[in-house]
Scaffold this active site. Structure first.
Site, PDB file in Angstrom:
ATOM      1  N   GLY A 177       0.895  -1.342  -0.026  1.00  0.00           N
ATOM      2  CA  GLY A 177       0.089   0.089   0.012  1.00  0.00           C
ATOM      3  C   GLY A 177       0.859   1.470   0.085  1.00  0.00           C
ATOM      4  CE  LYS A 196       4.281   9.181   1.543  1.00  0.00           C
ATOM      5  NZ  LYS A 196       5.752   9.294   0.896  1.00  0.00           N
ATOM      6  CB  SER A 197       3.587  -0.344   2.602  1.00  0.00           C
ATOM      7  OG  SER A 197       4.181  -0.377   1.287  1.00  0.00           O
ATOM      8  CE  LYS A 206       4.188   0.709  -2.997  1.00  0.00           C
ATOM      9  NZ  LYS A 206       3.979   1.667  -2.066  1.00  0.00           N
ATOM     10  CB  SER A 207      10.244   3.065  -2.679  1.00  0.00           C
ATOM     11  OG  SER A 207       9.303   3.544  -3.714  1.00  0.00           O
ATOM     12  CG  HIS A 247      10.541   8.347  -3.756  1.00  0.00           C
ATOM     13  ND1 HIS A 247      10.853   7.118  -3.490  1.00  0.00           N
ATOM     14  CD2 HIS A 247       9.294   8.654  -3.297  1.00  0.00           C
ATOM     15  CE1 HIS A 247       9.557   6.693  -3.217  1.00  0.00           C
ATOM     16  NE2 HIS A 247       8.689   7.154  -3.042  1.00  0.00           N
ATOM     17  CE  LYS A 248      14.384  13.968  -8.715  1.00  0.00           C
ATOM     18  NZ  LYS A 248      13.941  15.104  -9.355  1.00  0.00           N
ATOM     19  CG  LEU A 249      16.144  14.877  -0.438  1.00  0.00           C
ATOM     20  CD1 LEU A 249      15.326  15.675   0.668  1.00  0.00           C
ATOM     21  CD2 LEU A 249      17.548  15.513  -0.253  1.00  0.00           C
ATOM     22  CG  ASP A 297       9.826   3.664  -6.929  1.00  0.00           C
ATOM     23  OD1 ASP A 297       8.555   3.455  -6.934  1.00  0.00           O
ATOM     24  OD2 ASP A 297      10.318   3.913  -6.021  1.00  0.00           O
TER      25      ASP A 297
END
EC number: 2.7.1.156
Length: 167
Positions: free
Chosen positions: A8, A10-11, A13-14, A51-53, A85
């Protein structure tokens, strides 16, 4: 090796997929970002910046919202690693395409001799949406998820930052 992380929003996974891609790679892996930047969504830009940070300078970033095969060359070497992603954004960007086109692209990707880590949002556990486009997105996410699970060597469901291996 092909690996899928799904869960889901904000789980976690990334984050887990990034760690896996880094562990698989003998050199700097590629981060294939699928967000279509043309929507001018300020909240989404904040998510992308986060995500970049998070990934710092540990990946080589490629941005491609629609045609993954365009940036995944056929003559890859087994030591190459890609993190895609996210497959949900790719699907959203290709929502006007038919199921056959999407599945064919995934089948072609499965033939590539490289490590590919996929991230997919799990949107199939809620109610059936009222509008047809949202229903199509939910349905296609389930179909794409099933195909990814079939072609991947490992499949992880992510909840609360924890991965449960299903395959």
């Amino acid at each position: 090796m092909k690996i899928l992380y799904f869960g889901g929003q904000k789980s976690g996974k990334s984050n887990l997929a990034e760690k896996k891609a880094l562990s698989l790679s003998s050199k700097k892996p590629y981060y294939l970002a699928t967000y279509d930047n043309s929507f001018n969504d300020k909240e989404m830009h904040k998510r992308i910046d986060k995500h970049k940070l998070q990934r710092k300078d540990e990946f080589l970033t490629i941005e491609e919202p629609k045609d993954l095969l365009k940036v995944l060359p056929k003559n890859l070497k087994a030591e190459e690693t890609f993190l895609v992603d996210c497959m949900s954004m790719w699907l959203f960007n290709n929502i006007q395409e038919d199921e056959e086109y999407l599945i064919t692209q995934l089948e072609e990707i499965s033939k590539l001799d490289a490590n590919i880590v996929f991230v997919l949002n799990d949107v199939n556990s809620g109610i059936i949406p009222f509008d047809s486009e949202s229903r199509k997105f939910v349905d296609m996410t389930g179909i794409v998820g099933q195909k990814l699970a079939q072609i991947c060597d490992e499949v992880y469901e992510v909840k609360l930052g924890l991965a449960s291996r299903l395959k």
